[in-house]
Design a protein around this motif. Sequence first.
Motif, mmCIF file in Angstrom:
data_model
loop_
_atom_site.group_PDB
_atom_site.id
_atom_site.type_symbol
_atom_site.label_atom_id
_atom_site.label_comp_id
_atom_site.label_asym_id
_atom_site.label_seq_id
_atom_site.Cartn_x
_atom_site.Cartn_y
_atom_site.Cartn_z
ATOM 1 N N GLY A 254 18.537 9.010 37.601
ATOM 2 C CA GLY A 254 19.936 9.126 37.204
ATOM 3 C C GLY A 254 20.457 7.905 36.466
ATOM 4 O O GLY A 254 21.679 7.735 36.333
ATOM 5 N N ASP A 255 19.561 7.064 35.991
ATOM 6 C CA ASP A 255 19.974 5.823 35.337
ATOM 7 C C ASP A 255 20.620 6.100 33.973
ATOM 8 O O ASP A 255 20.131 6.920 33.191
ATOM 9 C CB ASP A 255 18.756 4.910 35.139
ATOM 10 C CG ASP A 255 19.119 3.620 34.436
ATOM 11 O OD1 ASP A 255 19.534 2.677 35.114
ATOM 12 O OD2 ASP A 255 18.968 3.585 33.199
ATOM 13 N N THR A 256 21.737 5.412 33.715
ATOM 14 C CA THR A 256 22.395 5.479 32.399
ATOM 15 C C THR A 256 22.545 4.098 31.773
ATOM 16 O O THR A 256 22.843 3.999 30.584
ATOM 17 C CB THR A 256 23.794 6.112 32.525
ATOM 18 O OG1 THR A 256 24.599 5.338 33.423
ATOM 19 C CG2 THR A 256 23.702 7.553 33.032
ATOM 20 N N SER A 257 22.318 3.059 32.549
ATOM 21 C CA SER A 257 22.539 1.706 32.045
ATOM 22 C C SER A 257 21.585 1.360 30.904
ATOM 23 O O SER A 257 21.960 0.666 29.961
ATOM 24 C CB SER A 257 22.398 0.690 33.179
ATOM 25 O OG SER A 257 21.094 0.739 33.739
ATOM 26 N N THR A 258 20.367 1.852 30.978
ATOM 27 C CA THR A 258 19.396 1.545 29.931
ATOM 28 C C THR A 258 19.783 2.217 28.617
ATOM 29 O O THR A 258 19.661 1.626 27.536
ATOM 30 C CB THR A 258 17.995 1.989 30.354
ATOM 31 O OG1 THR A 258 17.676 1.413 31.624
ATOM 32 C CG2 THR A 258 16.956 1.557 29.337
ATOM 33 N N VAL A 259 20.268 3.449 28.692
ATOM 34 C CA VAL A 259 20.720 4.147 27.483
ATOM 35 C C VAL A 259 21.939 3.435 26.898
ATOM 36 O O VAL A 259 22.077 3.299 25.679
ATOM 37 C CB VAL A 259 21.035 5.620 27.797
ATOM 38 C CG1 VAL A 259 21.561 6.339 26.548
ATOM 39 C CG2 VAL A 259 19.807 6.325 28.328
ATOM 40 N N ASP A 260 22.846 2.975 27.771
ATOM 41 C CA ASP A 260 24.022 2.229 27.299
ATOM 42 C C ASP A 260 23.600 0.936 26.610
ATOM 43 O O ASP A 260 24.155 0.558 25.575
ATOM 44 C CB ASP A 260 24.950 1.915 28.474
ATOM 45 C CG ASP A 260 25.605 3.163 29.047
ATOM 46 O OD1 ASP A 260 25.670 4.176 28.321
ATOM 47 O OD2 ASP A 260 26.049 3.121 30.208
ATOM 48 N N ALA A 261 22.612 0.251 27.188
ATOM 49 C CA ALA A 261 22.142 -0.991 26.578
ATOM 50 C C ALA A 261 21.506 -0.730 25.214
ATOM 51 O O ALA A 261 21.684 -1.503 24.273
ATOM 52 C CB ALA A 261 21.124 -1.667 27.505
ATOM 53 N N THR A 262 20.786 0.384 25.101
ATOM 54 C CA THR A 262 20.188 0.752 23.815
ATOM 55 C C THR A 262 21.268 1.048 22.783
ATOM 56 O O THR A 262 21.174 0.649 21.613
ATOM 57 C CB THR A 262 19.278 1.973 23.986
ATOM 58 O OG1 THR A 262 18.271 1.678 24.954
ATOM 59 C CG2 THR A 262 18.616 2.348 22.674
ATOM 60 N N ALA A 263 22.323 1.750 23.219
ATOM 61 C CA ALA A 263 23.431 2.058 22.316
ATOM 62 C C ALA A 263 24.128 0.791 21.845
ATOM 63 O O ALA A 263 24.463 0.638 20.659
ATOM 64 C CB ALA A 263 24.425 2.977 23.019
ATOM 65 N N ALA A 264 24.351 -0.149 22.763
ATOM 66 C CA ALA A 264 25.006 -1.409 22.401
ATOM 67 C C ALA A 264 24.144 -2.215 21.433
ATOM 68 O O ALA A 264 24.657 -2.851 20.508
ATOM 69 C CB ALA A 264 25.280 -2.219 23.668
ATOM 70 N N THR A 265 22.826 -2.170 21.627
ATOM 71 C CA THR A 265 21.930 -2.895 20.730
ATOM 72 C C THR A 265 21.948 -2.299 19.326
ATOM 73 O O THR A 265 21.970 -3.024 18.326
ATOM 74 C CB THR A 265 20.494 -2.876 21.291
ATOM 75 O OG1 THR A 265 20.488 -3.494 22.586
ATOM 76 C CG2 THR A 265 19.540 -3.611 20.380
ATOM 77 N N LYS A 266 21.944 -0.978 19.250
ATOM 78 C CA LYS A 266 21.913 -0.329 17.944
ATOM 79 C C LYS A 266 23.215 -0.548 17.165
ATOM 80 O O LYS A 266 23.197 -0.719 15.946
ATOM 81 C CB LYS A 266 21.641 1.166 18.108
ATOM 82 C CG LYS A 266 20.194 1.480 18.472
ATOM 83 C CD LYS A 266 19.902 2.966 18.388
ATOM 84 C CE LYS A 266 18.418 3.246 18.610
ATOM 85 N NZ LYS A 266 18.093 4.684 18.460
#
Length: 207
Positions: free
Chosen positions: A113-125
């Motif tokens: 159920g992790d979403t933090s990694t996707v959020d970090a990827t979005a912030a990086t992009k």
Amino acid sequence: MTVIPPPRASSAPAAAAASSRRSLALMLLLTVLGAVLVLTSVGRVWAQGRVSGQLAVSATGSEISGLPGALALVGLASAVAVFAVRGAGRIAVGALVALAGLGAAVSAALGAGDTSTVDATAATKLGLVGTTAEQVTHSVWPWVALAGALLLAGAGVLTALRGRCWPTMGTRYDAPATAKARPAAGPADSPADFWKALDRGEDPTSG
């Protein structure tokens, strides 16, 4: 005159050996299948979403957590080591494999159920701190990893319970025994002994 046939040899040892081989084969099957499931799963996408409704972002299992894959490798290596140890050593190996499997299962469940990694990827992009992904969905791969991890744990439990009766490496893998020192030859007692000592490279006049 009645001929009494000789008693048949007991089949108990043969049955025990067959049972031992079956449990060993089952352990190997659980280990290999569990490790393959975990290692395959962590390379797949576990979560994906979008940023601003257009930019797609995703995260694989290994990006979310490196623990499932690492613990699967630990369990696989430990299970192979069961052939190099005996007795209590196999119980220890079984416990290690079981703990590795359980640890991988817990980390896979937490990553499902992790979403933090996707959020970090979005912030990086986007190059914007605090950016969060939208429409985040999760795949079935974390649960596949969880199933594989439980198979590894089962292999560890089986090793701890039945490992003592499994065959070990042959003696050819053992360290060679230290050669016994040849007793020193005594002084030559006859001309024949004298020449034999010289042939051996010894000093027949010593001693």
